[in-house]
Design a protein around this motif. Structure first.
Motif, short mmCIF file in Angstrom:
data_model
loop_
_atom_site.label_atom_id
_atom_site.label_comp_id
_atom_site.label_asym_id
_atom_site.label_seq_id
_atom_site.Cartn_x
_atom_site.Cartn_y
_atom_site.Cartn_z
N GLU A 3 0.84 -1.19 0.00
CA GLU A 3 0.00 0.00 0.00
C GLU A 3 0.88 1.24 0.00
OE1 GLU A 3 -3.84 1.83 0.01
OE2 GLU A 3 -3.21 -0.25 -0.25
N PRO A 4 0.81 2.09 -1.03
CA PRO A 4 1.65 3.29 -1.05
C PRO A 4 1.15 4.34 -0.06
CG PRO A 4 0.15 3.29 -2.92
CD PRO A 4 -0.03 1.97 -2.23
N LYS A 5 2.00 5.30 0.23
CA LYS A 5 1.63 6.43 1.06
C LYS A 5 1.04 7.52 0.17
CE LYS A 5 3.35 4.69 4.88
NZ LYS A 5 2.50 4.31 6.03
N PHE A 6 -0.05 8.12 0.62
CA PHE A 6 -0.72 9.20 -0.13
C PHE A 6 -0.41 10.53 0.56
CE2 PHE A 6 -4.41 6.27 -1.65
CZ PHE A 6 -3.51 5.60 -2.47
N VAL A 7 0.13 11.47 -0.22
CA VAL A 7 0.55 12.76 0.34
C VAL A 7 0.07 13.88 -0.58
CG1 VAL A 7 2.50 14.21 1.01
CG2 VAL A 7 2.60 11.73 1.38
N ALA A 8 -0.39 14.98 0.02
CA ALA A 8 -0.79 16.15 -0.76
C ALA A 8 -0.23 17.42 -0.13
CB ALA A 8 -2.32 16.26 -0.84
N PHE A 9 0.51 18.19 -0.93
CA PHE A 9 0.81 19.57 -0.55
C PHE A 9 -0.43 20.36 -0.94
CE2 PHE A 9 5.03 17.76 -1.20
CZ PHE A 9 5.76 18.28 -0.14
N SER A 10 -1.14 20.86 0.02
CA SER A 10 -2.46 21.41 -0.31
C SER A 10 -2.78 22.65 0.51
CB SER A 10 -3.54 20.34 -0.05
OG SER A 10 -4.80 20.77 -0.50
N THR A 11 -3.40 23.62 -0.15
CA THR A 11 -3.91 24.82 0.48
C THR A 11 -4.89 25.46 -0.49
OG1 THR A 11 -3.37 26.93 1.52
CG2 THR A 11 -2.02 26.26 -0.34
N GLN A 12 -5.68 26.40 -0.01
CA GLN A 12 -6.66 27.01 -0.90
C GLN A 12 -6.18 28.34 -1.47
OE1 GLN A 12 -10.17 27.54 1.48
NE2 GLN A 12 -9.19 28.93 2.93
N LYS A 13 -4.94 28.75 -1.13
CA LYS A 13 -4.42 30.02 -1.60
C LYS A 13 -3.36 29.81 -2.67
CE LYS A 13 -3.92 34.47 -1.73
NZ LYS A 13 -3.30 34.40 -3.08
N ALA A 16 1.23 29.90 -2.74
CA ALA A 16 1.88 29.35 -1.55
C ALA A 16 2.95 28.32 -1.91
CB ALA A 16 0.85 28.71 -0.62
N GLY A 17 2.93 27.85 -3.17
CA GLY A 17 4.00 26.96 -3.64
C GLY A 17 3.68 25.49 -3.66
N LYS A 18 2.40 25.13 -3.58
CA LYS A 18 2.06 23.70 -3.49
C LYS A 18 2.45 22.92 -4.75
CE LYS A 18 -2.81 24.30 -4.93
NZ LYS A 18 -2.78 23.49 -6.13
N THR A 19 2.26 23.49 -5.93
CA THR A 19 2.58 22.76 -7.15
C THR A 19 4.09 22.61 -7.32
OG1 THR A 19 0.56 23.51 -8.26
CG2 THR A 19 2.37 22.77 -9.67
N LEU A 173 8.77 29.79 1.29
CA LEU A 173 9.07 31.18 0.89
C LEU A 173 9.56 32.00 2.08
CD1 LEU A 173 5.85 31.76 -1.27
CD2 LEU A 173 8.11 31.04 -2.10
N VAL A 174 10.42 31.38 2.90
CA VAL A 174 10.92 32.05 4.09
C VAL A 174 11.98 33.09 3.70
CG1 VAL A 174 12.23 31.74 6.23
CG2 VAL A 174 10.43 30.10 5.60
#
Length: 251
Positions: A3-13, A16-19, A173-174
């Motif tokens: 079973e693989p691990k499912f991960v999402a970089f996610s936000t509604q703005k 923010a750099g998710k993609t 983006l620090v």
């Protein structure tokens, strides 16, 4: 069946750099760490990662230096570009399950989602995640939006409405000119709301936006067909973030 691990970089703005984080993390885990990666682009309707993949393919065709680097990487790593699935939020999980249950060996599935939680398909995907990583920045608009997003998911978790296993805030983006104490104060505030922040902080550097050029024979960092160039990795904190995520997921 693993079973693989499912991960999402996610936000509604947006912004923010998710993609970008999804792409560079996928390439680093795949080419450098040897993980078997699947990337799911369900950021409908723009499909940003699919657009990047097409740009990379065009570069292989039109830039001799990029083509040479690409072919040398394939020979050295014995790896073709990481696989990518294009899907809508409504059918993404069904397609992923078909791939996993089809006997494909996958360690981690990274999802790039639309910037909203007002979509039943997005909510269903988030509910399946082993880890949701919410990029945040010390920008008032991004911070307010991302914090609201994280608190909504945290509300689902605490009320039993979600099956998300873990959620983390990630400083992205620090600005090196900002005082460390500022981020520490924000993290203390997050903790009051029950939000956990990753230890790694990603600096604001143009390296993360450095793609191939149709004209210039330059090293690339953000690519869907190449690993981040070794000469550009220093100072990005990408290796530290990858190690922290792998440890959390027990990969």
């Amino acid at each position: 069946m693993k079973e693989p691990k499912f991960v999402a970089f996610s936000t509604q703005k947006g912004g923010a750099g998710k993609t970008t984080l999804t792409v560079v993390m996928a390439s680093y885990l795949y080419y450098v760490k040897g993980m078997k990666v699947l990337v799911v682009d369900c950021d409908y309707p723009q499909y940003s990662i699919e657009e990047m993949r097409q740009r990379d393919k065009d570069l292989v065709d039109c830039n001799p230096a990029f083509e040479k680097a690409f072919k040398e990487n394939v020979i050295r790593t014995k790896l073709q570009p990481w696989p990518m699935l294009l899907a809508t939020p409504d059918n993404a999980m069904e397609k992923v399950r078909e791939i996993v249950e089809g006997g494909n060996d996958i360690d981690i599935v990274l999802f790039d989602l639309p910037g909203t939680i007002n979509n039943r398909g997005v909510v269903n995907i988030l509910n399946c995640m082993d880890s949701v990583i919410v990029p945040i920045a010390a920008d008032r608009v991004i911070l307010q939006s991302s914090l609201a997003f994280a608190m909504k998911i945290n509300e689902w978790l605490t009320t039993g409405k979600s099956q998300v296993k873990e959620m983390y805030m990630l400083w992205n983006l620090v600005d090196a000119r900002e005082k460390t104490e500022l981020y520490d104060q924000y993290e203390a505030l997050f903790a009051e709301y029950g939000l956990v922040t990753l230890k790694t902080r990603i600096p604001d550097t143009k390296k993360f936006r450095r793609e191939g050029s149709k004209i210039l024979p330059r090293a690339v960092f953000r690519s869907t067909v190449m690993p981040p160039d070794k000469t550009l990795i220093k100072g990005t904190r990408l290796p530290e973030l990858a190690d922290e995520i792998m440890n959390l997921l027990k990969l």
